[in-house]
Design an enzyme around this catalytic site. Structure first.
Site, PDB file in Angstrom:
ATOM      1  N   MET A 101       0.849  -1.186   0.000  1.00 57.13           N
ATOM      2  CA  MET A 101       0.000   0.000   0.000  1.00 57.13           C
ATOM      3  C   MET A 101       0.888   1.241   0.000  1.00 57.13           C
ATOM      4  O   MET A 101       1.647   1.467   0.941  1.00 57.13           O
ATOM      5  CB  MET A 101      -0.897  -0.002   1.235  1.00 57.13           C
ATOM      6  CG  MET A 101      -1.719  -1.270   1.388  1.00 57.13           C
ATOM      7  SD  MET A 101      -2.368  -1.484   3.067  1.00 57.13           S
ATOM      8  CE  MET A 101      -3.447  -0.074   3.183  1.00 57.13           C
ATOM      9  N   GLY A 187       2.335   4.546   4.124  1.00 55.38           N
ATOM     10  CA  GLY A 187       2.737   3.378   3.340  1.00 55.38           C
ATOM     11  C   GLY A 187       2.937   2.117   4.173  1.00 55.38           C
ATOM     12  O   GLY A 187       3.487   2.171   5.253  1.00 55.38           O
ATOM     13  N   SER A 188       2.511   0.966   3.658  1.00 58.21           N
ATOM     14  CA  SER A 188       2.508  -0.242   4.476  1.00 58.21           C
ATOM     15  C   SER A 188       2.210  -1.474   3.622  1.00 58.21           C
ATOM     16  O   SER A 188       2.200  -1.404   2.391  1.00 58.21           O
ATOM     17  CB  SER A 188       1.464  -0.099   5.588  1.00 58.21           C
ATOM     18  OG  SER A 188       0.275   0.449   5.060  1.00 58.21           O
ATOM     19  N   ARG A 189       1.921  -2.608   4.283  1.00 54.24           N
ATOM     20  CA  ARG A 189       1.679  -3.856   3.562  1.00 54.24           C
ATOM     21  C   ARG A 189       0.680  -4.715   4.317  1.00 54.24           C
ATOM     22  O   ARG A 189       0.618  -4.683   5.544  1.00 54.24           O
ATOM     23  CB  ARG A 189       3.003  -4.626   3.416  1.00 54.24           C
ATOM     24  CG  ARG A 189       2.994  -5.689   2.338  1.00 54.24           C
ATOM     25  CD  ARG A 189       4.335  -6.346   2.220  1.00 54.24           C
ATOM     26  NE  ARG A 189       4.423  -7.575   3.003  1.00 54.24           N
ATOM     27  CZ  ARG A 189       5.563  -8.151   3.364  1.00 54.24           C
ATOM     28  NH1 ARG A 189       6.714  -7.603   3.047  1.00 54.24           N
ATOM     29  NH2 ARG A 189       5.560  -9.276   4.038  1.00 54.24           N
TER      30      ARG A 189
END
Length: 218
Positions: A101, A187-189
């Site tokens: 993301m 931002g990430s996952r």
């Protein structure tokens, strides 16, 4: 954590709202922009602050948007907006689908299928970029759902900027497919583990939409 079975609220399927958990970032930014705009006519310093503050506030409003979605059908739907970063067979027969993301994506995550939340575990860790292999050791929240397909695991992983994961619901909550379950700031996952025998329908590089993109194939 509480163990009583409660139900997560369903979508109204109309409009766009702001994500729960946005206030600590959003309120100071909007307040600074409003104050500097109000003083801009009388103060050169306030005028200099007003433009970047207003731009930042607008960016925050965009980032923390939480649009309503028409939830798709299928065994598994995407828990996150983003891009499929990797699809990896796991030693126990499961398949991990990792969705990256970026700061431009909606960061509200949704339940990939219906079930009961049996575990919400916060694990401290680092904050390297979520697209980096070392992000396996990042700050994360591990979810387990008791479903018709058995135990399903999903992991929210913080990135270099995302330093806060905000679960919306506790252990014991019954969710419907597509219900909002949490937020990752910036931002990430998100990793979703499909059980053995489930065929993946997405591919690396494909864009996903939370609650809309189907992850598995019949």
């Amino acid at each position: 954590m509480p163990h009583s079975l409660t139900s997560a609220p369903r979508d109204s399927r109309a409009g766009v709202r702001l994500a729960r958990g946005a206030s600590p970032w959003l309120l100071p930014t909007v307040a600074t922009a409003a104050l500097s705009l109000a003083r801009a006519r009388r103060s050169g310093a306030a005028k200099a602050v007003a433009v970047p503050a207003t731009a930042l506030a607008a960016g925050m409003l965009w980032f923390f948007r939480d649009p309503e979605r028409e939830i798709a059908t299928g065994r598994f739907i995407s828990p996150a907006d983003g891009v499929v970063q990797s699809i990896m067979p796991w030693k126990d027969g499961r398949t991990r689908v990792a969705i990256f993301m970026s700061p431009l994506n909606v960061h509200v995550n949704r339940a990939p299928l219906a079930g009961t939340v049996t575990s919400v575990e916060h694990i401290p860790g680092g904050f390297v970029p979520a697209f980096n292999k070392e992000s396996e050791n990042n700050e994360r929240v591990v979810w387990h759902f008791d479903t018709e397909l058995g135990d399903i695991e999903m992991i929210q992983i913080a990135g270099a900027v995302a330093r806060r994961i905000v679960p919306y619901i506790p252990q014991g909550t019954k969710v419907e497919q597509g219900d909002r379950i949490g937020l990752i700031r910036f931002g990430s996952r998100v990793d979703l583990y499909l059980p053995e025998g489930v065929e993946v329908a997405v591919e690396v590089g494909q864009k996903t939409v939370a609650g809309v993109t189907r992850i598995d194939r019949d």
